[in-house]
Design an enzyme around this catalytic site. Structure first.
Site, mmCIF file in Angstrom:
data_model
loop_
_atom_site.group_PDB
_atom_site.id
_atom_site.type_symbol
_atom_site.label_atom_id
_atom_site.label_comp_id
_atom_site.label_asym_id
_atom_site.label_seq_id
_atom_site.Cartn_x
_atom_site.Cartn_y
_atom_site.Cartn_z
ATOM 1 N N GLU A 227 0.884 -1.177 0.000
ATOM 2 C CA GLU A 227 0.000 0.000 0.000
ATOM 3 C C GLU A 227 0.912 1.214 0.000
ATOM 4 O OE1 GLU A 227 -3.098 -0.094 -0.276
ATOM 5 O OE2 GLU A 227 -3.812 -1.999 0.519
ATOM 6 N N CYS A 261 -2.464 8.998 2.688
ATOM 7 C CA CYS A 261 -2.272 8.491 1.321
ATOM 8 C C CYS A 261 -3.500 8.791 0.470
ATOM 9 C CB CYS A 261 -1.986 6.997 1.357
ATOM 10 S SG CYS A 261 -3.223 6.087 2.284
HETATM 11 P P1 NAP Z 1 8.298 5.151 4.602
HETATM 12 O O1 NAP Z 1 9.458 6.015 4.835
HETATM 13 O O2 NAP Z 1 8.317 4.272 3.417
HETATM 14 O O3 NAP Z 1 8.122 4.278 5.938
HETATM 15 C C1 NAP Z 1 7.138 3.292 6.047
HETATM 16 C C2 NAP Z 1 7.725 2.113 6.800
HETATM 17 O O4 NAP Z 1 8.718 1.495 5.993
HETATM 18 C C3 NAP Z 1 8.422 2.509 8.099
HETATM 19 O O5 NAP Z 1 8.225 1.491 9.044
HETATM 20 C C4 NAP Z 1 9.875 2.583 7.673
HETATM 21 O O6 NAP Z 1 10.762 2.406 8.741
HETATM 22 C C5 NAP Z 1 9.935 1.432 6.706
HETATM 23 N N1 NAP Z 1 11.004 1.516 5.711
HETATM 24 C C6 NAP Z 1 11.523 2.619 5.131
HETATM 25 N N2 NAP Z 1 12.459 2.271 4.233
HETATM 26 C C7 NAP Z 1 12.538 0.921 4.239
HETATM 27 C C8 NAP Z 1 13.319 -0.027 3.540
HETATM 28 N N3 NAP Z 1 14.217 0.334 2.614
HETATM 29 N N4 NAP Z 1 13.141 -1.343 3.806
HETATM 30 C C9 NAP Z 1 12.239 -1.729 4.715
HETATM 31 N N5 NAP Z 1 11.473 -0.877 5.428
HETATM 32 C C10 NAP Z 1 11.608 0.438 5.178
HETATM 33 O O7 NAP Z 1 6.955 5.968 4.488
HETATM 34 P P2 NAP Z 1 6.441 7.117 5.421
HETATM 35 O O8 NAP Z 1 7.121 8.355 5.042
HETATM 36 O O9 NAP Z 1 6.497 6.697 6.838
HETATM 37 O O10 NAP Z 1 4.903 7.160 5.010
HETATM 38 C C11 NAP Z 1 4.418 7.983 4.019
HETATM 39 C C12 NAP Z 1 4.113 7.225 2.754
HETATM 40 O O11 NAP Z 1 3.227 6.151 3.027
HETATM 41 C C13 NAP Z 1 3.394 8.097 1.773
HETATM 42 O O12 NAP Z 1 3.879 7.880 0.484
HETATM 43 C C14 NAP Z 1 1.954 7.625 1.874
HETATM 44 O O13 NAP Z 1 1.166 7.909 0.768
HETATM 45 C C15 NAP Z 1 2.140 6.175 2.119
HETATM 46 N N6 NAP Z 1 0.933 5.580 2.714
HETATM 47 C C16 NAP Z 1 0.194 4.726 1.960
HETATM 48 C C17 NAP Z 1 -0.978 4.195 2.473
HETATM 49 C C18 NAP Z 1 -1.817 3.250 1.672
HETATM 50 O O14 NAP Z 1 -2.651 2.568 2.266
HETATM 51 N N7 NAP Z 1 -1.646 3.152 0.375
HETATM 52 C C19 NAP Z 1 -1.363 4.525 3.761
HETATM 53 C C20 NAP Z 1 -0.584 5.406 4.496
HETATM 54 C C21 NAP Z 1 0.577 5.915 3.958
HETATM 55 P P3 NAP Z 1 11.537 3.671 9.377
HETATM 56 O O15 NAP Z 1 10.513 4.553 9.979
HETATM 57 O O16 NAP Z 1 12.418 3.045 10.385
HETATM 58 O O17 NAP Z 1 12.271 4.331 8.250
#
Ligand code: NAP
Length: 453
Positions: A227, A261
């Site tokens: 997602e 999102c």
């Molecule tokens: P993010 O940086 O991708 O972090 C999400 C999760 O992934 C965190 O637990 C993060 O850990 C982990 N993570 C980051 N890089 C990783 C890697 N290379 N390998 C494994 N895990 C990794 O995203 P965010 O900034 O927190 O959230 C915002 C994004 O989420 C936006 O793009 C939003 O649209 C999307 N989102 C989508 C939905 C949906 O249902 N489609 C819902 C909500 C949010 P750390 O915190 O330790 O880096």
């Protein structure tokens, strides 16, 4: 760093060390051994635990709400509502899970043939901070209902929410190994995905994180649900209820301080009503009260981290440099905390990179469309395809939008929202797989064909 940094003040309130390899090993073992007994728990027990989790969430929603607000800055009423929504999802699966996973007869030339749904094993959930409870419960409730066990790697800025969720599920009666929080860094995820005891993964978050988890899981032939981001269009046509469309547009943009999102991010308005819409929308965005997320009259709280605010500000500056018109906001707010002015941009050129980027904060982009066909064409000119909201009372236009928009969801005369009964997910670079409803509970199961002669 795994820490609680209050975005309203910028103060670091608590820090947590990342789990050692030995501690991770112990938790993995527990998830694996628990799965082999937990999968046989009678349905009535799982349903009772889910009902109890719902009860705890409702009874203690104010405490959990305050915790969410402290860790990531959403307004307190919205955080309390989030705890209530988690309770709803737990109840939905408690009441419907058995039916959704019951054996399904399929008539063939066998004397008996049917499909049986069986759990897969420990599933790793990598989750974001923006809905720190809801994102986790919408995975955990169906996964536990189906008989899987869960391992949570939550975002590094919401560790206390992560610990609280595991605590709720244990107090509700689930065995300790059925759901565990792993306080680990993102760079510790890859090793977990290479471990045979983790059988599948779900990630909600950014595209780079999704790509990384999908790559590692793919190399091990493990199923994933992703997602990812979205840049949802919000289309307003002349026959729409104008006032309702404008007020919902503002709400849909600044929900969760703009960090959702499925927040509306691109507002595409029919030419004939565009100027009136622009004026009213800008006035309303300017009138929003930005401030302490704990205060009852706050509309928009801070962004979750200083880095997110810097990145958003950089995007706004690039939009203006590319020729976009800045109609409101566009500045970081001075003082402690990570506040940003509600911002409106218009006419961001389609040739500028920003046109195709997600704006994760209270920043709206407005566009003018000649007619429904051009609105659809603009809406689909995006790498994302998560949600969409269309405003028209013309039924033939409604049918055109429902059919033509490339997104996982089309909401007509309403803003996009998730609902435990309906599938949630996207197409294109918004990811794949679905959460919630029958679709979510069947993502992490073995769909077993049984054929008896
Ligand atoms: P993010 O940086 O991708 O972090 C999400 C999760 O992934 C965190 O637990 C993060 O850990 C982990 N993570 C980051 N890089 C990783 C890697 N290379 N390998 C494994 N895990 C990794 O995203 P965010 O900034 O927190 O959230 C915002 C994004 O989420 C936006 O793009 C939003 O649209 C999307 N989102 C989508 C939905 C949906 O249902 N489609 C819902 C909500 C949010 P750390 O915190 O330790 O880096």
């Amino acid at each position: 760093m795994i820490a609680t940094i209050n975005p309203a003040t910028g103060e670091t309130q608590r820090e947590f060390p990342a789990l050692s390899s030995a501690a991770i090993e112990a938790k993995l073992n527990l998830a694996w051994t628990t799965f082999h007994s937990y999968r046989h728990t009678p349905w009535a027990d799982r349903a009772r635990h889910l009902q109890k989790a719902a009860e705890i969430l409702e009874t203690e929603k104010r405490e959990y709400g305050a915790l969410m607000t402290t860790e990531m800055g959403k307004t307190l009423p919205s955080a309390i509502a989030e705890a209530e929504k988690c309770a709803w999802a737990c109840r939905y699966y408690a009441e419907n899970g058995e039916r959704l996973l019951a054996d399904e007869p399929v008539p063939t030339n066998a004397s008996r043939s049917f499909v049986r749904y069986q759990p897969l094993g420990p599933v790793l959930a990598v989750m974001p901070w923006n809905f720190p409870f809801w994102q986790v419960f919408r995975f955990a409730a169906p996964a536990l209902a189906a008989g899987n066990t869960g391992l949570l790697k939550h975002a590094s800025n919401v560790p206390q929410c992560a610990l609280a969720i595991a605590d709720i599920l244990h107090r509700a009666g689930f065995p300790e190994g059925a759901f565990q929080t792993l306080l680990i860094e993102a760079n510790q995820v890859d090793a977990l995905l290479h471990d045979d005891r983790v059988v599948a993964a779900t990630l909600t978050g950014s595209e780079p994180a999704g790509r990384s988890v999908a790559r590692a899981s793919g190399s091990q032939i493990k199923k994933t649900v992703l997602e990812l981001g979205g840049s949802d269009p919000f289309i307003v046509m002349p026959s729409a209820d104008f006032e309702e469309a404008v007020s919902t547009a503002v709400k849909a943009r600044v929900i969760n301080n703009g960090q959702s999102c499925i927040a509306a991010k691109r507002f595409i308005v029919a030419g004939g009503i565009y100027d009136a819409f622009e004026k009213r929308f800008v006035d309303r965005m300017r009138a929003l009260k930005v401030g302490d997320p704990m205060a009852a009259d706050t509309d928009v709280g801070p962004l979750a981290t200083s880095k997110i605010r810097d990145e958003l500000h950089d995007q706004v500056q690039r939009a203006v440099a590319a020729g976009g018109r800045l109609l409101a906001g566009g500045r970081k707010i001075d003082g402690p905390g990570f506040y940003y002015e509600p911002t409106v941009l218009a006419d961001v050129p389609r040739s500028s990179p920003l046109f195709h980027e997600e704006l994760f904060g209270p920043v709206a982009m407005l566009f003018r469309a000649r007619d429904a066909d051009e609105a659809i064409e603009l809406a689909n000119d995006s790498p994302f395809g998560l949600g969409s909201s269309v405003w028209t009372r013309d039924e033939s236009e409604q049918a055109k939008f429902v059919d033509g928009i490339e997104a996982g969801q089309v909401f007509v005369n309403a803003m996009v929202a998730s609902d435990p009964r309906l599938p949630f997910g996207g197409v294109k670079r918004s990811g794949y797989g679905r959460e919630l409803g029958v679709w979510g509970i069947r993502e992490f199961v073995n769909v077993k064909t049984v054929w008896c002669k």
